[in-house]
Design a protein around this motif. Structure first.
Motif, PDB file in Angstrom:
ATOM      1  N   ARG A  66      -0.348  -4.845   4.871  1.00  0.00           N
ATOM      2  CA  ARG A  66      -0.051  -4.639   6.292  1.00  0.00           C
ATOM      3  C   ARG A  66       0.827  -3.398   6.492  1.00  0.00           C
ATOM      4  O   ARG A  66       1.878  -3.462   7.139  1.00  0.00           O
ATOM      5  N   THR A  70      -1.918   0.775  10.018  1.00  0.00           N
ATOM      6  CA  THR A  70      -3.239   0.519   9.441  1.00  0.00           C
ATOM      7  C   THR A  70      -3.911  -0.647  10.154  1.00  0.00           C
ATOM      8  O   THR A  70      -3.251  -1.431  10.859  1.00  0.00           O
ATOM      9  N   PRO A  71      -5.214  -0.821   9.963  1.00  0.00           N
ATOM     10  CA  PRO A  71      -5.885  -2.005  10.527  1.00  0.00           C
ATOM     11  C   PRO A  71      -5.269  -3.313  10.037  1.00  0.00           C
ATOM     12  O   PRO A  71      -5.246  -4.296  10.776  1.00  0.00           O
ATOM     13  N   ASP A  73      -2.107  -3.888   9.518  1.00  0.00           N
ATOM     14  CA  ASP A  73      -0.923  -4.125  10.346  1.00  0.00           C
ATOM     15  C   ASP A  73      -1.328  -4.728  11.682  1.00  0.00           C
ATOM     16  O   ASP A  73      -0.732  -5.705  12.166  1.00  0.00           O
ATOM     17  N   LYS A 101       4.016   7.632  11.621  1.00  0.00           N
ATOM     18  CA  LYS A 101       2.862   7.104  10.887  1.00  0.00           C
ATOM     19  C   LYS A 101       2.542   7.986   9.680  1.00  0.00           C
ATOM     20  O   LYS A 101       2.513   9.212   9.782  1.00  0.00           O
ATOM     21  N   ILE A 103      -0.115   7.972   6.050  1.00  0.00           N
ATOM     22  CA  ILE A 103      -1.240   7.326   5.379  1.00  0.00           C
ATOM     23  C   ILE A 103      -1.397   7.878   3.962  1.00  0.00           C
ATOM     24  O   ILE A 103      -1.314   9.084   3.735  1.00  0.00           O
ATOM     25  N   TYR A 105      -3.971   8.404   0.884  1.00  0.00           N
ATOM     26  CA  TYR A 105      -5.402   8.458   0.606  1.00  0.00           C
ATOM     27  C   TYR A 105      -5.702   8.239  -0.879  1.00  0.00           C
ATOM     28  O   TYR A 105      -6.494   7.365  -1.243  1.00  0.00           O
ATOM     29  N   SER A 264       3.441  -0.287  16.554  1.00  0.00           N
ATOM     30  CA  SER A 264       3.165  -1.651  16.128  1.00  0.00           C
ATOM     31  C   SER A 264       3.992  -2.580  17.022  1.00  0.00           C
ATOM     32  O   SER A 264       4.521  -2.137  18.054  1.00  0.00           O
ATOM     33  N   ASP A 288       5.324  -6.358   8.279  1.00  0.00           N
ATOM     34  CA  ASP A 288       4.603  -5.296   7.588  1.00  0.00           C
ATOM     35  C   ASP A 288       4.828  -5.359   6.083  1.00  0.00           C
ATOM     36  O   ASP A 288       5.708  -6.080   5.595  1.00  0.00           O
ATOM     37  N   ASP A 291       1.094  -0.948   0.973  1.00  0.00           N
ATOM     38  CA  ASP A 291      -0.356  -1.069   0.849  1.00  0.00           C
ATOM     39  C   ASP A 291      -0.839  -1.349  -0.569  1.00  0.00           C
ATOM     40  O   ASP A 291      -2.019  -1.623  -0.770  1.00  0.00           O
TER      41      ASP A 291
END
Length: 469
Positions: A66, A70-71, A73, A101, A103, A105, A264, A288, A291
């Motif tokens: 979460r 991200t989806p 979350d 935010k 991310i 990869y 969020s 949260d 990942d």
């Protein structure tokens, strides 16, 4: 398979609790005999229930990781709202929280020379990317952040800084603070010394080959360089290679991106009080996670414990004061949900009569601490007396470490409590791919629920309210 308490252990615990009720009632100014008998029944039910296990199993299976933005979350927020409603909370609502935010990869690393081999690596939160082909440079090793800070200017010019600080293991997690400094500030100091990249030994006590992620930061005016961590086993290997005296070259390839502001939601469930509905006990954790794993220990267990505890604390009916469970957003990126909660609720924070957060895994609670006005100590000690049969010892009335998401509440003199879990092996799994449901012990989870339930029930139903200092 879920474990069960033996009848012998249950009998001994309940016998001890019953004796404690008699002792407590003999001198209690805050609770009736009926209320103290309710404590026994609440604990009995909590010690026999797998409600918290069912919650954390559901969260980690049906939602999974979460990470903020991200989806997963988004799915976690929807899951929490639905669970609160299913569990019968009187009020359920969300409050927005914005955050920077970021991310991840992809990530990889390897020793190029003198002995080519793979390294298990993870990008630290907020890290920039390397070039697509990766970053290749010679390694320079430092024992800790202080040694790097004291190094000559340009000591790491053109090199990748490697900090090899070993975190200490202890049940109260006191080794985390010293170790995490290198995670937070290491890339900045390395860049100031001329480095082109940064890698550190994981902030972890693990011997398994999992790298530990976590937040890192840059400083305005200082060149941004890739910020990463390798597993402890790989840190040992890299140290041995450097010790051979030959130049060691590694390649780090991190692809990540900062994506501006994300949003969020804090998810809040409340059982409303019958006599003093505005006054409330606040418990919770953060929704949260990072990942890499499924966030079972950090902090799926914590939110399951406190959600279940609130349910058991209302087993005997509506409490005098409200019991509120707050599932904070975006804790891993810098307490953004907690800060948003404090700002949004600033005018009513004085209504909090007790606050505690579960965010240290799922092992048994061993200590109880408070940070309250001296006038509230008799009541606190009555709560402590009811926790003692579960081998929870009252430590002191001082600056209780009541969880990171409650830090923004400290300036408002909120009555703070810590129900301290045994964290001896917590940092073996924390922020790694190994933070998964199999690390949660259902029996220990029940112990946590029972402890939080008694705390919430007594704080909510006492004749007098607890006052902060």
């Amino acid at each position: 398979m879920k474990k069960r308490f033996t009848s012998v252990v249950s009998t001994l615990i309940l016998a001890s609790l019953s004796f404690n009720v008699v002792q407590a009632h003999a001198k209690s100014d805050n609770f009736s005999a009926e209320q103290l008998s309710h404590v026994i029944e609440i604990k009995k039910q909590a010690l026999e229930s797998d409600l918290a296990w069912d919650l954390v199993e559901s969260l980690t299976t049906e939602v999974g990781p979460r990470m903020p933005g991200t989806p997963g979350d988004e799915a976690g927020v929807a899951w929490a709202v639905a669970k609160f409603k299913t569990m019968g909370f009187d009020k359920v609502w969300t409050e927005p929280a914005t955050f920077p935010k970021w991310i991840r990869y992809s990530e990889s690393a390897s020793v190029v020379s003198p002995a080519p081999q793979a390294l298990h690596i993870t990008a630290l939160g907020n890290s920039i990317s390397t070039p697509k082909e990766g970053l290749e440079a010679q390694v320079i090793e430092f024992e800790n952040l202080a040694e790097l800070e004291n190094a000559a200017d340009n000591a790491a010019k053109g090199k990748i800084v490697f900090i090899n600080y070993h975190m200490d293991r202890d049940r109260d997690g006191n080794g985390y603070g010293p170790a995490v400094k290198a995670r937070s500030r290491g890339a900045v100091v390395a860049a100031q010394k001329g480095a082109v990249g940064y890698v550190m030994r994981s902030v972890s006590t693990a011997t398994h080959r999992f790298a530990h992620t976590g937040g890192s930061h840059y400083k305005e005016g200082v060149t941004k360089i890739v910020s990463s961590a390798i597993s402890n086993a790989d840190a040992d290997q890299l140290h041995r290679l450097v010790a051979l005296g030959k130049p060691v070259t590694i390649n780090i390839n991190v692809q990540a991106k900062s994506m501006g502001e994300g949003t969020s939601y804090n998810v809040i469930g409340e059982f409303t009080g019958s006599e003093f509905p505005k006054e409330h006990v606040l418990i919770g954790g953060h929704l949260d996670s990072w990942d890499l794993g499924t966030g079972a220990l950090d902090d799926g267990a914590g939110i399951a414990i406190t959600m279940a505890a609130a349910k058991f604390a209302t087993l005997k009916g509506q409490p005098k004061r409200s019991i509120r469970v707050v599932l904070f957003a975006a804790e891993e990126f810098g307490l953004w949900g907690a800060k948003a909660y404090a700002k949004a609720n600033e005018k009513t924070l004085s209504n909090i009569v007790a606050a505690a957060e579960s965010d240290f895994g799922a092992d048994k609670i061993w200590a109880f601490e408070s940070n309250v006005h001296a006038s509230s100590l008799p009541l606190v000690k009555e709560i402590a007396a009811m926790l003692k049969p579960l081998n929870v010892e009252y430590i002191a009335n001082n600056a209780a470490r009541n969880g990171p998401d409650l830090i923004p509440l400290r300036p408002f003199k909120v009555p703070a409590f810590a129900l301290s879990q045994d964290g001896t092996d917590y940092f073996d799994y924390h922020h790694t791919a190994d933070d998964t449901l199999d690390k949660v012990d259902p029996i220990k989870l029940r112990h946590n629920v029972a402890s939080y339930a008694i705390f919430a029930y007594m704080a909510a139903n006492a004749k007098t309210r607890i006052i902060g200092k």
